[in-house]
Design a protein around this motif. Sequence first.
Motif, PDB file in Angstrom:
ATOM      1  N   ALA A   1      43.137  34.887  50.321  1.00 28.11           N
ATOM      2  CA  ALA A   1      44.126  34.623  49.279  1.00 28.11           C
ATOM      3  C   ALA A   1      44.963  33.395  49.609  1.00 28.11           C
ATOM      4  N   SER A   2      45.068  33.060  50.881  1.00 26.80           N
ATOM      5  CA  SER A   2      45.895  31.907  51.240  1.00 26.80           C
ATOM      6  C   SER A   2      45.266  30.590  50.823  1.00 26.80           C
ATOM      7  N   VAL A   3      43.997  30.590  50.432  1.00 28.04           N
ATOM      8  CA  VAL A   3      43.381  29.306  50.062  1.00 28.04           C
ATOM      9  C   VAL A   3      42.824  29.240  48.636  1.00 28.04           C
ATOM     10  N   VAL A   4      42.675  30.361  47.944  1.00 34.71           N
ATOM     11  CA  VAL A   4      42.005  30.254  46.635  1.00 34.71           C
ATOM     12  C   VAL A   4      42.945  30.532  45.466  1.00 34.71           C
ATOM     13  N   ARG A   5      42.757  29.736  44.402  1.00 29.42           N
ATOM     14  CA  ARG A   5      43.533  29.813  43.178  1.00 29.42           C
ATOM     15  C   ARG A   5      42.562  29.649  42.009  1.00 29.42           C
ATOM     16  N   VAL A   6      42.730  30.450  40.983  1.00 28.95           N
ATOM     17  CA  VAL A   6      41.810  30.402  39.829  1.00 28.95           C
ATOM     18  C   VAL A   6      42.623  30.352  38.539  1.00 28.95           C
ATOM     19  N   TYR A   7      42.337  29.368  37.707  1.00 35.46           N
ATOM     20  CA  TYR A   7      43.079  29.196  36.459  1.00 35.46           C
ATOM     21  C   TYR A   7      42.129  29.108  35.267  1.00 35.46           C
ATOM     22  N   LEU A   8      42.507  29.770  34.185  1.00 39.20           N
ATOM     23  CA  LEU A   8      41.722  29.694  32.953  1.00 39.20           C
ATOM     24  C   LEU A   8      42.635  29.321  31.793  1.00 39.20           C
TER      25      LEU A   8
ATOM     26  N   ASN B   1      48.007  36.805  27.420  1.00 39.87           N
ATOM     27  CA  ASN B   1      47.052  35.825  27.917  1.00 39.87           C
ATOM     28  C   ASN B   1      47.287  35.603  29.410  1.00 39.87           C
ATOM     29  N   VAL B   2      46.188  35.534  30.144  1.00 40.29           N
ATOM     30  CA  VAL B   2      46.253  35.321  31.589  1.00 40.29           C
ATOM     31  C   VAL B   2      45.710  33.929  31.912  1.00 40.29           C
ATOM     32  N   VAL B   3      46.519  33.092  32.488  1.00 44.20           N
ATOM     33  CA  VAL B   3      46.090  31.754  32.906  1.00 44.20           C
ATOM     34  C   VAL B   3      45.722  31.770  34.391  1.00 44.20           C
ATOM     35  N   ASP B   4      46.571  32.399  35.165  1.00 46.94           N
ATOM     36  CA  ASP B   4      46.436  32.404  36.620  1.00 46.94           C
ATOM     37  C   ASP B   4      45.838  33.759  37.005  1.00 46.94           C
ATOM     38  N   LEU B   5      44.551  33.742  37.260  1.00 49.42           N
ATOM     39  CA  LEU B   5      43.836  35.008  37.438  1.00 49.42           C
ATOM     40  C   LEU B   5      44.368  35.807  38.625  1.00 49.42           C
ATOM     41  N   MET B   6      44.872  35.131  39.611  1.00 43.22           N
ATOM     42  CA  MET B   6      45.331  35.813  40.822  1.00 43.22           C
ATOM     43  C   MET B   6      46.598  36.633  40.575  1.00 43.22           C
ATOM     44  N   ARG B   7      47.260  36.410  39.432  1.00 36.82           N
ATOM     45  CA  ARG B   7      48.399  37.251  39.071  1.00 36.82           C
ATOM     46  C   ARG B   7      47.981  38.714  38.906  1.00 36.82           C
ATOM     47  N   LEU B   8      46.712  38.934  38.612  1.00 41.62           N
ATOM     48  CA  LEU B   8      46.262  40.315  38.363  1.00 41.62           C
ATOM     49  C   LEU B   8      46.219  41.129  39.649  1.00 41.62           C
ATOM     50  N   GLN B   9      46.067  40.444  40.770  1.00 43.01           N
ATOM     51  CA  GLN B   9      45.979  41.184  42.040  1.00 43.01           C
ATOM     52  C   GLN B   9      47.344  41.737  42.429  1.00 43.01           C
ATOM     53  N   PRO B  10      47.346  42.791  43.222  1.00 47.36           N
ATOM     54  CA  PRO B  10      48.621  43.274  43.742  1.00 47.36           C
ATOM     55  C   PRO B  10      49.293  42.186  44.578  1.00 47.36           C
ATOM     56  N   SER B  11      50.611  42.199  44.598  1.00 44.14           N
ATOM     57  CA  SER B  11      51.332  41.173  45.358  1.00 44.14           C
ATOM     58  C   SER B  11      51.060  41.305  46.847  1.00 44.14           C
ATOM     59  N   SER B  12      50.579  42.466  47.276  1.00 38.82           N
ATOM     60  CA  SER B  12      50.230  42.624  48.690  1.00 38.82           C
ATOM     61  C   SER B  12      48.940  41.886  49.032  1.00 38.82           C
ATOM     62  N   GLU B  13      48.152  41.557  48.030  1.00 36.84           N
ATOM     63  CA  GLU B  13      46.828  40.977  48.283  1.00 36.84           C
ATOM     64  C   GLU B  13      46.789  39.472  48.112  1.00 36.84           C
ATOM     65  N   HIS B  14      47.660  38.938  47.277  1.00 39.11           N
ATOM     66  CA  HIS B  14      47.616  37.508  46.993  1.00 39.11           C
ATOM     67  C   HIS B  14      49.034  37.023  46.753  1.00 39.11           C
TER      68      HIS B  14
END
Lengths: 771, 771
Positions: free
Chosen positions: A529-536, A633-646
């Motif tokens: 999680a410290s290196v990957v970011r995904v945007y749609l 609408n979700v732009v930043d896919l990593m927002r879906l993960q728990p805050s403990s994970e990303h």
Amino acid sequence: MGHTMENIDAYWRAANYLSVGQIYLLDNPLLTEPLRPEHIKPRLLGHWGTTPGLNFCFAHLNRIIRERDQDMIYIAGPGHGGPAAVAHSWLEGSYTERYPDVTQDAQGMRRLFRQFSFPGGIPSHVAPETPGSIHEGGELGYALAHAYGAAFDNPGLVVSCVIGDGEAETGPLAASWHSNKLLDRERDGVVLPILALNGYKIANPTILARIPEADLFKLLEGYGYRPHLVGPDHAEMAGTLDEVFDEIAAYRAGDDSRLPMIILRTPKGWTGPREVDGLPVEGTWRAHQVPLAKVRDNPAHLAMLEEWMRSYLPEELFDEGGGPIPAILGTVPEGARRMSANPHANGGELLAPLRLPDFRTHAVEVKSPAVQTSEPTRVLGTLLRDVIAANPRTFRLMGPDETASNRLSAVFETTDRAWNAERLPTDEHLAPGGRVMEVLSEHLCQGWLEGYLLTGRHGLFNCYEAFIHIIDSMFNQHAKWLESSQKIPWRRPVASLTYLLSSHVWRQDHNGFSHQDPGFLDVVVNKKASVVRVYLPPDANTLLSVADHCLRSRDYVNVIVAGKQPVLDLFTMDEAIAHCTRGLGILPWASTDDGVEPDVVLASAGDVPTLETLAAAAILREELPELKVRVINVVDLMRLQPSSEHPHGMPDNEFDTLFTTDRPIIFNFHGYPTLIHQLTYRRHGHANLHVRGYKEEGTTTTPFDMAMLNDIDRFHLVMDVIDRVPGLASKAAHLRQRMSDARLRARAHTRVHGEDAPEISGWTWPSTYSS
Amino acid sequence: MGHTMENIDAYWRAANYLSVGQIYLLDNPLLTEPLRPEHIKPRLLGHWGTTPGLNFCFAHLNRIIRERDQDMIYIAGPGHGGPAAVAHSWLEGSYTERYPDVTQDAQGMRRLFRQFSFPGGIPSHVAPETPGSIHEGGELGYALAHAYGAAFDNPGLVVSCVIGDGEAETGPLAASWHSNKLLDRERDGVVLPILALNGYKIANPTILARIPEADLFKLLEGYGYRPHLVGPDHAEMAGTLDEVFDEIAAYRAGDDSRLPMIILRTPKGWTGPREVDGLPVEGTWRAHQVPLAKVRDNPAHLAMLEEWMRSYLPEELFDEGGGPIPAILGTVPEGARRMSANPHANGGELLAPLRLPDFRTHAVEVKSPAVQTSEPTRVLGTLLRDVIAANPRTFRLMGPDETASNRLSAVFETTDRAWNAERLPTDEHLAPGGRVMEVLSEHLCQGWLEGYLLTGRHGLFNCYEAFIHIIDSMFNQHAKWLESSQKIPWRRPVASLTYLLSSHVWRQDHNGFSHQDPGFLDVVVNKKASVVRVYLPPDANTLLSVADHCLRSRDYVNVIVAGKQPVLDLFTMDEAIAHCTRGLGILPWASTDDGVEPDVVLASAGDVPTLETLAAAAILREELPELKVRVINVVDLMRLQPSSEHPHGMPDNEFDTLFTTDRPIIFNFHGYPTLIHQLTYRRHGHANLHVRGYKEEGTTTTPFDMAMLNDIDRFHLVMDVIDRVPGLASKAAHLRQRMSDARLRARAHTRVHGEDAPEISGWTWPSTYSS
């Protein structure tokens, strides 16, 4: 002092000694006493075979650096020869500068040996931990592409690049030779390939070592180089390097001849044991890893190891304290000229932020959401054009001949494609020094960009979505490089590697099934999680905002998925910035829940799924006005993960507030549906989450038919809502039937007319959806 | 009749006419009336640029086939030139044989045109739907590797392979040229590469078209070929093909000269519109897709289209009924000699089942579970040895120089590595005709195997686990080929593509972080359930059983993950067969639930995680004897999916019975943990499921330290149990502390001694685990 052949040989012997020591010794580093079993590591892990050749190159290149004050870095394609690069750094003093406890004396040498391939120590390969490296070489194939990436826009630099004859069999390496067609004499540096023919890979001879020498020369000349053959001999290597660097100087001065390269033929495991247990080792594949096994338990092997190490005459190489003798130190370049300390190989030290034009000035004007359309990547093209203009030597745009196809053509208003081969009058936008790098090889685009970023510059890779899988493994390795680098204080942050994936799964009108694969995201999210970011981003303005953010970021891999086809403009620029900053949010104008608890949540990520979701919401608003629908609408896919994970993960309470914990959620996703489940399975409302996405159905067909084939279309979403909102099934049975009929009608229409019905194909707001 | 140049030209014009018709026309196929807008497709989708060149090659190769009774298939690297292959098949009559409604007359021609790139019709590319093809060409790079794969063990066959100059820039293609070093004159057929230099890719010139011709010749000679240059001229092509096939005949007769290849220089979009709207089209990149756009709405373009189509003189090519004239039909080979009907290109027609030795005879004897150890892949090697011996011409083992490293060396008792380049006295197991195909290129291994399987043979690809990602995209494309083929009745099933992934993430003792990536499984499961199978046999006997099953299967991609390091033998052969047949099951001897509802379920998939799980169960048995522990091992990963999602999926009631719906499940997984969540999120007990697996932590360290870094170790599993079984936290607080201490002790031990403590490193049953 200076570079007598004796001193070079002493340096080489010292490096070889230090390499063997790293592989074998726990203690007694200077062999001050006879070798005993307890001096030997219990697990012998490392690769000797390529190491003496790497050391040979280091030793001789250092002379060139000193004599010509040459700015040079070194890429070890056979990166599994890690002991070589570490030995070199220690001899140059840079290892001690980076790791002060590994001093340049007997105590430090002991540490140096012990830590190698040892729990809690350092990796066996050249790695981020190794000073002077931008290249791991764990996965083979990318050395030469990295080298060219480093050379671009570094006019004074020579990137020496050792290519193992095993690696030379890989596809990416075979293609990389042609990188010279994009090299600019004025603006770029020079790559010096050194093809290290030691004859074997792990257990086999190599092709290039066994084809007739005439063929080998033709091949390399055909690639556009001037090959020089060198055998295992100091004088020969020195003489050839003088010739080679004279040729490089002539090239720089404008001489029209080709750039040189070196074919270095040496035995594998050169200077190691000739024969072990009656079998030949030096010069064969048996030298690949550890020539002498079980040294602790086998007294004969122990004796051979001692004989081998003493053959380098350590007492002549190191002084009583264990430091290298002056004659050796005298061959080493100074300060930043040392290849192990050259700042190009720790690019963050040289990194200057991009001069970024205000992306807001490129905004599409949006008076009302979901009325007009834009082509997002075409709009982004204007921003990239201005980024290129503002950063004429530090930003490059990579793409496998898809920059125009991905509708980024505005960049050609300010720059060209890099090209130094023949040009014809009908060509457009080709020039030496162009900022757009196009060959039909995702491997080269990726490899060049990695080399360019790791040496402190900026860039973006635009690619058809499906074919980014071609570099899955390269992404993996780069992500791992970043994961490791983040833990190394002296590795300064570099610019992020940003992908723009366009021409995506939903709009492969021309190309069909083979071009439909949104699964790169699944590969990406496996990395830390410290290196990957995904945007749609779903429209042009959100794409601008996301792109600006990504271009400013450091040490990440950013993936942006955005279409090139017209999509509805949903956000004003200010709204887009706010939406992208939040990463996800309610679209109030599309929702009917008016701030109270909704009956159903319609969520989406990706441009086409968002359009279908909005259309479904509009149908529901018209047909079931009492139904409270929340559209997210979700732009930043990593927002879906728990805050403990990303780090971008949304806290549970916020997530629950947005998505509810007990109402049906219909999530329309750009990619494979399981990814959304993977990201959200811990959320409280997960049991109510129903995901639509690409389910591996498709062919050459219309955009709406493509959506229907995968059940992400507006009609199916309405059916999903009816099926999942309690009590709606009977109440809205008629509407459900109409939706089902509308699908059949749409399917029939495309099959007869070959295009989507006008009310659908315009992708406009469906105020009416049925005939 | 026969092959006058006029007749070949007529065939070529007919194929070109049919190609243009497919791209543009809905109706009026024979232009019996002036072209009107309603005859034109509303969406013009397809690729013209490469098509006339493909047709040119077809036309001329047919003469060779007839005159020399040559067995030949045709691989269209530029597979986006789909109209060419379809036109060819229609002219040869095979299209009508496969699709009887597309008759060889005006009505059929209308259907042929209409269906192309049309909803409900056929893809725009060469695809499984196209008779005569084994190669899609959607993703570029693999044409030549497929061609060699088809040629191996087909001694009479010539595989003609058109390579676009765009594709030639890719890495995999650049490496493929060297495939000739593994071709055996006696046993294998011949590949005839035709490098189609039309000068441009999508929007750019190509490198090979713009380097000096002398360089191009050197390059191809360097690759070991004898190049022949041909321009856009019938006589030149015919004369060259005669020379080339004479050279092939001489090679077959034992002549020592190189095999030929052809460089075909033609304009891109040859015979198409010269200029459109004032811009040059023929001979430029503008001819890549559809040279005339918006033909329905633009009367000038409509007129140009009609002029273009009439330039082929259709009235001279087709009779009144719309069928090809006899002069054209006279150029077409007969029956199975037609390239569009050659059974090699529908390999299932030729497929004979492997002669499979009884795998049970290779079993390891297991008197008691989890006592002795075996190296699973070494045992499998003996089975593969016997498979090779029993199928000396229909089975090949591919691997990127890792067959010995993966401990399959028993195969060298019966065969060698294929090799026809220079051999030295110190070489071992190299010979022309060897069944083991090793180059350091996963792309070539994969491409060769695909070509070999699609032409009706069998094989297995063994690879380091991490580096199989190099061919992610090739896997994707092959899976899509299979997905499509399964829907095409005349495509006969082919042997499955089976991967053996060894040297896996948990045992990268030598290589560390760069070699640790178990994510290929995540890529695989995105493809349709009808084609993908994943197995993680935990010991030698289960590996034998799984391998036998995979080698018998058809039309799948099988992934087997199995280690090469010693692991405990868990199953007798009979038990292994039963366990693999069920796909997952309880290990009663390791469990303490005695058939009643357990307190906790310990599940595992993969060899190392299974060993740690068993060790954890043993600790629990000893320390908490009253705790009812059920131990489950999963071999067939797809069993975890719901039965609605995968044919191997386990019904919910069975799953619930095994895993319970309310007890904690600690799942120790070989790969990234999210994959298990992805497969099981619909299961009733999912909320109780806690997965351990690889979390991107690792370096060069000991096996047990590696397990600890990722929390899959026995001690951590016991802690997980204590944390999750209600009421255990306080009761077993002391044990939990001891486990935590044991981890610290183990970590400290490895850091001091460089190896795992003896009670752990033996990987034996931990009857005692603490000092």
